[in-house]
Design a protein around this motif. Structure first.
Motif, short mmCIF file in Angstrom:
data_model
loop_
_atom_site.label_atom_id
_atom_site.label_comp_id
_atom_site.label_asym_id
_atom_site.label_seq_id
_atom_site.Cartn_x
_atom_site.Cartn_y
_atom_site.Cartn_z
N ILE A 1 -31.74 -61.80 -34.50
CA ILE A 1 -32.45 -60.90 -33.59
C ILE A 1 -33.79 -61.49 -33.21
O ILE A 1 -34.17 -61.53 -32.03
N ALA A 2 -34.54 -61.95 -34.22
CA ALA A 2 -35.86 -62.54 -33.96
C ALA A 2 -35.75 -63.78 -33.10
O ALA A 2 -36.57 -64.03 -32.22
N ASP A 3 -34.71 -64.59 -33.35
CA ASP A 3 -34.53 -65.82 -32.60
C ASP A 3 -34.11 -65.55 -31.15
O ASP A 3 -34.64 -66.15 -30.21
N ARG A 4 -33.18 -64.63 -30.96
CA ARG A 4 -32.64 -64.37 -29.62
C ARG A 4 -33.70 -63.75 -28.70
O ARG A 4 -33.82 -64.14 -27.53
N TYR A 5 -34.49 -62.82 -29.23
CA TYR A 5 -35.44 -62.11 -28.38
C TYR A 5 -36.87 -62.60 -28.54
O TYR A 5 -37.81 -61.94 -28.08
N LYS A 6 -37.03 -63.79 -29.16
CA LYS A 6 -38.37 -64.39 -29.33
C LYS A 6 -39.35 -63.37 -29.90
O LYS A 6 -40.46 -63.20 -29.41
#
Length: 324
Positions: free
Chosen positions: A77-82
């Protein structure tokens, strides 16, 4: 300095070591023994199979896999949505360390499944922040929040948080609010429909309301482990200050994402002083905003010694949750 470099690392190879670390910690805790208290959470969506197999070896192993999977979901989640300043494996590590103690002490319970639902809701909220041309993420956000409350009625504050956070996330149109309440309503209708078809829908709201107030006051849980909550409280204040300092410099989507986590922590954490919780299992949900806020602090703080000291204190707090 070396610790600071590891904390702020952008490499994701450590993610492959996480299963071995968590499984090793859990088995070491089981080997040491200690009190085991199954936590029964009775929601409108009943997970009766958990009680039937409470304390079994296979359910404990399944619980570890579920916990690891949830930790990986938070990373993606953190990686996909920066969501954070840069790519970091800290969300997965911190979530695992904060919650594996609850798994060892109380086993698999409805709070863990509710945490999955909340994590999916967070993903939908971030999608709604980034993609403005569709209301589907808003509907899904409301649906998964309602699902978590059906699983654990004492998480009712999440509904209030969802209504409040949506306008502050840049989704304040009438269509957005309608989509949110349609998401709530769809889950409620499905649950009511099940009880209606089974001939047990009379007094459903009363039963839901009564289930909210089952459990022990949160202050009893805090007083049982005061050092842990003092350390977590210090870190919350440090993370809050870090968000305020860096607020003008981060991009809009990241800013809204961090504020959504701060507000979730405020509503869920605040409700714990009003609504009784069945056990420490509530940390599965509370750890979601804590994980992101702490991760953002550790990868963006500018005072090395303070960050290193707080990180070590957090590890001590996690150790007390696991072995205390």
């Amino acid at each position: 300095m070396r610790l600071n470099t590891i904390i702020k690392s952008k490499s994701i190879y450590m993610l492959y070591l996480l299963p071995f670390l968590v499984i090793g910690i859990a088995f070491f805790r089981y080997w040491l023994g200690g009190e085991y208290t199954p936590c029964s959470v009775d929601g409108l969506i009943s997970l009766s199979f958990l009680e039937a197999y409470a304390g079994s070896f296979w359910l404990a192993n399944v619980g570890l896999l579920l916990l690891l999977f949830l930790a990986f979901v938070l990373f993606f989640i953190a990686d996909r949505y920066k969501f954070l300043s840069h790519v970091s494996v800290l969300p997965s590590f911190l979530y695992s360390f904060l919650t594996v103690g609850a798994l060892c002490h109380y086993g698999v319970n409805a709070y863990l499944f509710a945490a999955f639902s909340v994590a999916l809701a967070v993903a939908c909220l971030q999608s709604a922040i980034v993609y403005f041309k569709t209301n589907a993420p808003v509907f899904n956000f409301g649906f998964f929040i309602a699902l978590s409350v059906m699983l654990c009625p004492d998480l009712l504050a999440l509904v209030v948080w969802a209504v409040v956070v949506l306008p502050f996330s840049g989704r304040a149109t009438l269509k957005d609010m309608v989509a949110l309440f349609l998401g709530f309503g769809t889950m409620i209708f499905l649950v009511w429909g099940y009880y209606f078809l089974s001939g047990d829908s009379d007094g459903l709201f009363t039963r839901f309301w009564d289930k909210i107030w089952e459990g022990d006051p949160f202050m009893q849980i805090v007083l049982a482990k005061p050092v842990v909550f003092i350390i977590i409280g210090i870190l919350i204040f440090a993370s809050f200050g870090n968000v305020l300092i860096n607020y003008p410099t981060v991009i809009v989507a990241q800013r809204r994402g961090l504020l959504s986590m701060l507000s979730m922590l405020f509503f869920v954490g605040g409700s714990m002083f009003i609504v009784p919780f069945s056990c420490h299992g509530g940390i599965y949900i509370l750890a979601i905003p804590l994980t992101y806020l702490f991760s953002q602090y550790f990868i963006s703080h500018r005072t090395r010694w303070a960050g290193n000291v707080l990180f070590i204190l957090l590890l001590i707090a996690c150790g007390l949750l696991i072995f205390g």
